[in-house]
Motif scaffolding. Structure first.
Motif, PDB file in Angstrom:
ATOM      1  N   GLY A   1       0.784  -1.225   0.000  1.00 54.88           N
ATOM      2  CA  GLY A   1       0.000   0.000   0.000  1.00 54.88           C
ATOM      3  C   GLY A   1       0.815   1.273   0.000  1.00 54.88           C
ATOM      4  N   GLU A   2       2.127   1.172   0.122  1.00 56.13           N
ATOM      5  CA  GLU A   2       2.974   2.362   0.218  1.00 56.13           C
ATOM      6  C   GLU A   2       3.549   2.741  -1.151  1.00 56.13           C
ATOM      7  N   VAL A   3       4.046   3.983  -1.218  1.00 53.50           N
ATOM      8  CA  VAL A   3       4.662   4.498  -2.443  1.00 53.50           C
ATOM      9  C   VAL A   3       5.948   5.221  -2.059  1.00 53.50           C
ATOM     10  N   VAL A   4       6.960   5.083  -2.877  1.00 52.74           N
ATOM     11  CA  VAL A   4       8.177   5.889  -2.726  1.00 52.74           C
ATOM     12  C   VAL A   4       8.183   6.933  -3.835  1.00 52.74           C
ATOM     13  N   VAL A   5       8.328   8.190  -3.434  1.00 52.37           N
ATOM     14  CA  VAL A   5       8.367   9.309  -4.382  1.00 52.37           C
ATOM     15  C   VAL A   5       9.782   9.855  -4.464  1.00 52.37           C
ATOM     16  N   GLN A   6      10.239  10.061  -5.678  1.00 54.80           N
ATOM     17  CA  GLN A   6      11.488  10.782  -5.895  1.00 54.80           C
ATOM     18  C   GLN A   6      11.144  12.264  -5.945  1.00 54.80           C
ATOM     19  N   ASN A   7      11.504  12.989  -4.904  1.00 47.29           N
ATOM     20  CA  ASN A   7      11.130  14.390  -4.826  1.00 47.29           C
ATOM     21  C   ASN A   7      11.851  15.210  -5.891  1.00 47.29           C
ATOM     22  N   LYS A   8      11.104  16.145  -6.463  1.00 50.64           N
ATOM     23  CA  LYS A   8      11.669  17.111  -7.403  1.00 50.64           C
ATOM     24  C   LYS A   8      11.881  18.459  -6.734  1.00 50.64           C
ATOM     25  N   VAL A   9      10.938  18.837  -5.850  1.00 53.83           N
ATOM     26  CA  VAL A   9      11.064  20.098  -5.111  1.00 53.83           C
ATOM     27  C   VAL A   9      10.526  19.896  -3.700  1.00 53.83           C
ATOM     28  N   THR A  10      11.084  20.665  -2.765  1.00 52.26           N
ATOM     29  CA  THR A  10      10.536  20.778  -1.418  1.00 52.26           C
ATOM     30  C   THR A  10      10.563  22.252  -1.042  1.00 52.26           C
ATOM     31  N   LEU A  11       9.459  22.745  -0.494  1.00 47.71           N
ATOM     32  CA  LEU A  11       9.367  24.152  -0.111  1.00 47.71           C
ATOM     33  C   LEU A  11       9.623  24.329   1.381  1.00 47.71           C
ATOM     34  N   THR A  12      10.242  25.445   1.736  1.00 48.05           N
ATOM     35  CA  THR A  12      10.395  25.777   3.145  1.00 48.05           C
ATOM     36  C   THR A  12       9.050  26.243   3.702  1.00 48.05           C
ATOM     37  N   CYS A  13       8.859  26.029   4.980  1.00 48.38           N
ATOM     38  CA  CYS A  13       7.561  26.298   5.623  1.00 48.38           C
ATOM     39  C   CYS A  13       7.785  26.969   6.960  1.00 48.38           C
ATOM     40  N   GLY A  14       6.796  27.751   7.398  1.00 56.33           N
ATOM     41  CA  GLY A  14       6.892  28.404   8.694  1.00 56.33           C
ATOM     42  C   GLY A  14       7.073  27.430   9.836  1.00 56.33           C
ATOM     43  N   THR A  15       6.469  26.251   9.732  1.00 53.43           N
ATOM     44  CA  THR A  15       6.649  25.240  10.776  1.00 53.43           C
ATOM     45  C   THR A  15       8.096  24.769  10.833  1.00 53.43           C
ATOM     46  N   ASP A  16       8.722  24.618   9.659  1.00 55.32           N
ATOM     47  CA  ASP A  16      10.143  24.263   9.634  1.00 55.32           C
ATOM     48  C   ASP A  16      10.972  25.332  10.345  1.00 55.32           C
ATOM     49  N   ILE A  17      10.599  26.592  10.113  1.00 52.12           N
ATOM     50  CA  ILE A  17      11.348  27.702  10.719  1.00 52.12           C
ATOM     51  C   ILE A  17      11.217  27.652  12.232  1.00 52.12           C
ATOM     52  N   LYS A  18       9.973  27.492  12.723  1.00 49.53           N
ATOM     53  CA  LYS A  18       9.753  27.420  14.173  1.00 49.53           C
ATOM     54  C   LYS A  18      10.503  26.235  14.770  1.00 49.53           C
ATOM     55  N   MET A  19      10.454  25.093  14.069  1.00 49.40           N
ATOM     56  CA  MET A  19      11.159  23.904  14.540  1.00 49.40           C
ATOM     57  C   MET A  19      12.653  24.182  14.644  1.00 49.40           C
ATOM     58  N   PHE A  20      13.216  24.772  13.601  1.00 52.93           N
ATOM     59  CA  PHE A  20      14.655  25.023  13.559  1.00 52.93           C
ATOM     60  C   PHE A  20      15.078  26.032  14.622  1.00 52.93           C
ATOM     61  N   MET A  21      14.267  27.079  14.827  1.00 50.27           N
ATOM     62  CA  MET A  21      14.661  28.174  15.707  1.00 50.27           C
ATOM     63  C   MET A  21      14.336  27.929  17.182  1.00 50.27           C
TER      64      MET A  21
END
Length: 341
Positions: free
Chosen positions: A25-45
């Motif tokens: 039932g699972e899929v593996v995706v080869q990512n082409k793009v990933t966007l930065t997000c405010g949640t990533d920023i809060k997590m990092f900071m």
């Protein structure tokens, strides 16, 4: 393959790991793009609710690399976008229709990676095949737009209402666009003049630049009939003082949407007398639901918003920290990590 792992505040490391193998039932995706997000920023900071180390990133689009046993909706080579959760439909909250509160949401973190394993439940419910003409960057906006769609659906915006959106980051700008599309007169507030210009492009009729000496509440009320305040106030900063300001901006009978998540342990003070006698409705909203994810994807296909307005600079995965820090400084709306470079 390369994959980003969060180890703690201001500590994200790029590691070499094996490409995942999909189970049933699972899929593996080869990512082409990933966007930065405010949640990533809060997590990092400042950290996040999950204990590190853990994977990071949740706004990506790419190509199906491999499918597990039983997968019929997708095939190798399909261009796809996968949301980061899908509810269980079995718990108390799901049965009450509160899918964003599901106690068993599979977290699809790990989008800052060359390849990403997508859990079965997400494959079945919140993963979509892209139209041939949809850029990957456009598709990767599905998750944040879904959150704004869900939040907008929780407040009674009527044609001709006045709505203030405080904070013109990615989500705030999406709220502005959606409120405009629903026929509201929108007021935007932010400290960044460039973001206010974009807010105008997306439908804000009025903008208020926040700087020392500006009474944010008075400035908003001056733009409403008889100074009574707005019908809807949407808080999109995650700052407790802004939660309080948003509450003070609404008219009697108005609604406040507290969307920006604050730091753990934060408290705010609200005028209880006004809350009661002015019949203010205050709503806290978190995340989104499958029906709103689908609505967001349809809006993106329709061109309700365009990735060119939201995505600025390109980075390689090895430079993820620089991309996050630039986003955190407010110099861009979002950055993009590209893998075919």
């Amino acid at each position: 393959m390369k994959q980003a792992v969060y180890y703690g505040i201001e500590d994200v490391r790029i590691q070499d790991v094996e490409i995942p193998t999909p189970g049933p039932g699972e899929v593996v995706v080869q990512n082409k793009v990933t966007l930065t997000c405010g949640t990533d920023i809060k997590m990092f900071m400042r950290g996040y609710r999950y204990d590190p180390p853990h994977l990071i990133g949740h706004e990506a689009a790419g190509v199906v690399h491999a499918v597990g046993e039983g997968v019929t909706r997708f095939a190798v080579g399909d261009r796809v976008v996968a949301h980061n959760t899908a509810p269980c439909h079995q718990c108390y909250y799901c049965k009450k229709g509160n899918h964003s509160m599901c106690v068993d949401l599979p977290s699809n973190l790990g989008a800052y990676a060359e390849y990403q394993l997508i859990p079965e439940r997400i494959v079945n419910e919140t993963m979509f095949r892209l139209p041939d003409d949809m850029p990957y960057e456009q598709a990767a906006l599905t998750e944040p737009l879904a959150c704004a769609v869900y939040g907008t659906a929780q407040v009674p915006i009527e044609l001709g209402d006045t709505v203030v959106v405080i904070g013109c980051g990615p989500i705030g700008l999406m709220f502005i666009r959606l409120a405009h599309l629903r026929g509201a007169r929108v007021i935007a507030q932010d400290v960044n003049e460039k973001r206010l210009q974009l807010a105008t492009k997306l439908g804000a009729q009025h903008t208020i630049a926040i700087h020392d000496g500006v009474d944010q509440v008075a400035a908003v009320k001056e733009l409403t009939e008889d100074g009574r305040g707005v019908d809807i106030a949407i808080e999109a900063t995650g700052l407790p003082q802004v939660w309080e300001l948003a509450f003070d901006m609404v008219c009697p009978g108005g609604t406040v949407l507290f969307f920006g998540g604050t730091k753990k342990g934060t408290s705010v003070t609200l005028d209880c007398t006004r809350f009661h006698y002015d019949q203010i409705t205050a709503k806290g909203i978190f995340h989104t639901t499958p029906i709103h994810v689908r609505a967001a994807f349809e809006l993106l296909k329709m061109g309700a918003i365009h990735h060119e307005d939201f995505v600025q600079n390109s980075y390689e995965l090895d430079d993820l920290e620089a991309a996050i820090r630039e986003h955190a400084r407010g110099e861009v709306i979002k950055n993009v990590i590209r893998y075919d470079v």
